[in-house]
Design an enzyme around this catalytic site. Sequence first.
Site, PDB file in Angstrom:
ATOM      1  N   SER A  35      96.126  11.672  86.168  1.00 61.47           N
ATOM      2  CA  SER A  35      95.926  12.673  85.131  1.00 61.47           C
ATOM      3  C   SER A  35      94.461  12.993  84.929  1.00 61.47           C
ATOM      4  O   SER A  35      93.577  12.200  85.248  1.00 61.47           O
ATOM      5  CB  SER A  35      96.496  12.143  83.817  1.00 61.47           C
ATOM      6  OG  SER A  35      95.743  11.016  83.406  1.00 61.47           O
ATOM      7  N   LYS A  36      94.252  14.161  84.400  1.00 58.11           N
ATOM      8  CA  LYS A  36      92.903  14.662  84.137  1.00 58.11           C
ATOM      9  C   LYS A  36      92.115  13.721  83.233  1.00 58.11           C
ATOM     10  O   LYS A  36      90.913  13.558  83.381  1.00 58.11           O
ATOM     11  CB  LYS A  36      93.059  16.042  83.477  1.00 58.11           C
ATOM     12  CG  LYS A  36      91.818  16.870  83.423  1.00 58.11           C
ATOM     13  CD  LYS A  36      92.174  18.317  83.136  1.00 58.11           C
ATOM     14  CE  LYS A  36      92.857  18.499  81.794  1.00 58.11           C
ATOM     15  NZ  LYS A  36      93.095  19.912  81.451  1.00 58.11           N
ATOM     16  N   ARG A  37      92.831  13.106  82.294  1.00 59.45           N
ATOM     17  CA  ARG A  37      92.175  12.218  81.345  1.00 59.45           C
ATOM     18  C   ARG A  37      91.526  11.019  82.021  1.00 59.45           C
ATOM     19  O   ARG A  37      90.459  10.562  81.619  1.00 59.45           O
ATOM     20  CB  ARG A  37      93.181  11.690  80.309  1.00 59.45           C
ATOM     21  CG  ARG A  37      93.652  12.709  79.306  1.00 59.45           C
ATOM     22  CD  ARG A  37      92.518  13.392  78.552  1.00 59.45           C
ATOM     23  NE  ARG A  37      91.620  12.459  77.862  1.00 59.45           N
ATOM     24  CZ  ARG A  37      90.422  12.780  77.373  1.00 59.45           C
ATOM     25  NH1 ARG A  37      89.972  14.012  77.519  1.00 59.45           N
ATOM     26  NH2 ARG A  37      89.688  11.880  76.750  1.00 59.45           N
TER      27      ARG A  37
ATOM     28  N   SER B 248      91.326  10.512  85.640  1.00 57.54           N
ATOM     29  CA  SER B 248      90.784  10.689  86.990  1.00 57.54           C
ATOM     30  C   SER B 248      90.298  12.114  87.159  1.00 57.54           C
ATOM     31  O   SER B 248      90.579  12.973  86.333  1.00 57.54           O
ATOM     32  CB  SER B 248      91.864  10.423  88.049  1.00 57.54           C
ATOM     33  OG  SER B 248      92.448   9.168  87.893  1.00 57.54           O
TER      34      SER B 248
END
Length: 499
Positions: free
Chosen positions: A257-259, A261
């Site tokens: 996930s963006k959060r 990685s």
Amino acid sequence: MTDRVRIAPSPTGPLHIGTARTALYNYLHARHVGGTFILRLEDTDQVRSTVEFEKDILDGLHWLGLDWDEGPEVAGEPARGPHAPYRQMERLPTYAAAAQQLLAEDLAYPCYCTPEELEADRRAQEAAKQPPRYVGRCAKLTIDERRAREAEGRRGVLRFRVGEGIVAFDDIVRGRVEIDVANLGGDFVIVRADGTPLYHFTVVVDDAAMEVTDVIRGEDHLSNTPKHILLFRALGHAVPRFAHLPLILNPDRTKMSKRKSQTAIDDYIAQGFIKEALVNYLALLGWSTGTEEEILSLDELVDRFDVRNVHKGGAVFDRERLEWLNGQWIRRLPPDELIDRMRPFVEAELAAGRIERMPSDEELRALLPVIQERLPTLGAIGDLVGFLWVTDLDVDPAALVPKRWDAATAREGLAAARDTIAGIGDVSFEADELEPPLRGLAEEGGWKAGDLFMAIRVAVTGRTATPPLFDTLVALGRQRVLDRLDRALAVLDREEDST
RNA sequence: GCCGCAUUCGUCUAGAGGCCUAGGACACCGCCCUCUCAAGGCGGAGAUCACCGGUUCGAAUCCGGUAUGCGGUACCA
């Protein structure tokens, strides 16, 4: 029939690493078996979809070299393929017709439950420790009852009747999967109250219409597959084969996930990862040749790819390994190619004010032998040799003094080196011509060559880690080397005064 | 909660009953090369193959259970 596969991204964000890998696997499969690779845009989430994201995704796929055989019209280019359009919001009539068909056969029905009612149901189920599911309040409404709701001005959604029984399928990577329809959460919505269709519905209508034979997608869709199969059957279509790919994971093993990685392909491009490395790395995240080969080009991957060898377990994204592969591929790039790919990164350094002038291609070419094996990413270029393209260098006085030396020795050594270098003519200013006299100087002075070289290195580059010294001096040019040595000497003098 | 899927060095993986005292790669450590940094070469450390039972002469590989993790469970895709 030859295999037809597709990548169906949703333009609700920039091209994601996971989407790129799914696209890659579909591409590899299509090319390996001589099939067709289709691109379809799933933009039915009007709230989150944007044309910018759409462009980003298309550009990213092109950048990776994953060209599709059939796909939407883009920027003036007409759509390719016999099943256009390939953008779902342009296919609304198709879904409407399919919905009409299901409604006519009573395989789907309008539901007028309000969000409040559904929320209350959900809460009651939760309280009773029951799994959430649609209770079927509107499943048996008579025509008159439906008319009555419509007359009240209520706009219904369309729900698909899931029925009962076990849905089973043989997943190419996971083997046999069986799911009881009772666990599907009840009749699910296929068309919103505003008339727009939902994913589970469009994906089936389109895969059927586009004659997709193999659905290769992320594991997050595995549990939804029975819904799709039920829909294919209800619509009277053949059910395609499925292959669910393992998820790409964050270091903590949750879905990437963006959060946690970096997930946007753009970011990797911006940092100077090259497509060969990204493709190679992504291909090996969840699949392997079964041999010990690991540096593989797109063509070599096509040659060896087999969906049946895809792994079942998720794979943690390992940036270090990507960097290593990137270095491997940068080293394999032909000179002209490397220069072309490097240029934007040098330009970015210039734009950011970290360097003051743009080197010529000839300059870059001359540097290649010493920088090519020192670039883990193209973005590292400024860090590596940016000192070549600035006028004033910031030099840390302390760094000018090698570990085994004191300030006086450094001053003496640099002054002597300046004289030695000054004595070398412009025409002889080549690495081979510079090394002997400077080694001789070290010997005369009773210094270790490494110490002398380090002092010179820091004086002319401002850094302790650089490409080989003599090549670096040549790249700087005689005059700038002398100027920087003078400046370094001045810095040392100033330091001495202040103490 | 319910359903589903998964589980080999820190990470990516090889492995399809005896070839496994489990192989390779990244990362890590050491040595060599060497003007620094890389690159390259050589070597090292690192996995009781999640656990427990079973089948078998023999199991990382087959079967069952347990645990853990993850995914799904939307008028998102």
